[in-house]
Design a protein around this motif. Structure first.
Motif, mmCIF file in Angstrom:
data_model
loop_
_atom_site.group_PDB
_atom_site.id
_atom_site.type_symbol
_atom_site.label_atom_id
_atom_site.label_comp_id
_atom_site.label_asym_id
_atom_site.label_seq_id
_atom_site.Cartn_x
_atom_site.Cartn_y
_atom_site.Cartn_z
ATOM 1 N N LYS A 219 -3.645 -2.974 6.723
ATOM 2 C CA LYS A 219 -2.651 -3.223 5.686
ATOM 3 C C LYS A 219 -1.453 -2.321 5.899
ATOM 4 O O LYS A 219 -1.558 -1.254 6.498
ATOM 5 C CB LYS A 219 -3.238 -3.036 4.304
ATOM 6 N N ARG B 117 -12.490 -5.883 -2.860
ATOM 7 C CA ARG B 117 -11.675 -4.709 -3.167
ATOM 8 C C ARG B 117 -11.659 -3.753 -1.980
ATOM 9 O O ARG B 117 -12.642 -3.622 -1.266
ATOM 10 C CB ARG B 117 -12.213 -3.989 -4.389
ATOM 11 N N GLU B 118 -10.536 -3.069 -1.842
ATOM 12 C CA GLU B 118 -10.368 -2.134 -0.732
ATOM 13 C C GLU B 118 -11.218 -0.891 -0.923
ATOM 14 O O GLU B 118 -11.283 -0.323 -2.014
ATOM 15 C CB GLU B 118 -8.898 -1.734 -0.650
ATOM 16 N N ARG C 181 -11.916 2.988 1.005
ATOM 17 C CA ARG C 181 -11.332 3.891 1.997
ATOM 18 C C ARG C 181 -12.398 4.787 2.570
ATOM 19 O O ARG C 181 -13.436 4.967 2.039
ATOM 20 C CB ARG C 181 -10.247 4.739 1.351
ATOM 21 N N ARG D 156 0.973 0.163 4.445
ATOM 22 C CA ARG D 156 1.051 1.079 3.303
ATOM 23 C C ARG D 156 2.406 1.058 2.618
ATOM 24 O O ARG D 156 2.507 1.337 1.430
ATOM 25 C CB ARG D 156 0.774 2.510 3.763
ATOM 26 N N ASP E 105 2.165 -2.204 0.419
ATOM 27 C CA ASP E 105 1.030 -2.202 -0.514
ATOM 28 C C ASP E 105 0.451 -0.803 -0.641
ATOM 29 O O ASP E 105 -0.590 -0.508 -0.062
ATOM 30 C CB ASP E 105 -0.058 -3.160 -0.022
ATOM 31 N N PRO E 106 1.086 0.088 -1.408
ATOM 32 C CA PRO E 106 0.563 1.455 -1.503
ATOM 33 C C PRO E 106 -0.726 1.558 -2.322
ATOM 34 O O PRO E 106 -1.520 2.457 -2.109
ATOM 35 C CB PRO E 106 1.701 2.226 -2.170
ATOM 36 N N ASP E 107 -0.946 0.604 -3.251
ATOM 37 C CA ASP E 107 -2.151 0.646 -4.084
ATOM 38 C C ASP E 107 -3.318 -0.010 -3.352
ATOM 39 O O ASP E 107 -3.152 -0.621 -2.305
ATOM 40 C CB ASP E 107 -1.902 -0.088 -5.401
ATOM 41 N N ARG E 108 -4.503 0.086 -3.947
ATOM 42 C CA ARG E 108 -5.676 -0.542 -3.344
ATOM 43 C C ARG E 108 -5.558 -2.056 -3.442
ATOM 44 O O ARG E 108 -5.237 -2.608 -4.480
ATOM 45 C CB ARG E 108 -6.936 -0.068 -4.032
ATOM 46 N N THR E 109 -5.876 -2.717 -2.352
ATOM 47 C CA THR E 109 -5.725 -4.159 -2.252
ATOM 48 C C THR E 109 -6.937 -4.880 -2.838
ATOM 49 O O THR E 109 -8.072 -4.445 -2.666
ATOM 50 C CB THR E 109 -5.578 -4.562 -0.769
#
Length: 54
Positions: A26, A51-52, A54, A28, A31-35
Motif C-alpha cells: 500500500k 483489515r490491515e 502490521r 502510505r 492511505d496513512p490509516d489502516r486499510t
C-alpha cells in the motif's frame, strides 16, 4: 531504498475469523490509516471485510 518506506508490504486478515490472509502493498502517502477492503474469503465461501495488520 525509498521504495520500501513508501510502499510497505501489509497483511490483510479476514474478519470472519477463518485466519485467511492476503498479502499486498500500500502507498502510505495516499492511505496513512489502516486499510479495510472487502475481498473473497475462500474458507468462509463469501466476501468479507479484510483489515490491515502490521
Amino acid at each position: 531504498m525509498a521504495r520500501n518506506e513508501l510502499r510497505p508490504i501489509i497483511k490483510l486478515r479476514s474478519t470472519a475469523g477463518t485466519g485467511f490472509t492476503y498479502v499486498t502493498r500500500k502507498n502510505r502517502r495516499n492511505d496513512p490509516d489502516r486499510t479495510v477492503l472487502r475481498k473473497y474469503d475462500p474458507r468462509a465461501g463469501r466476501h468479507v471485510e479484510f483489515r490491515e495488520e502490521r
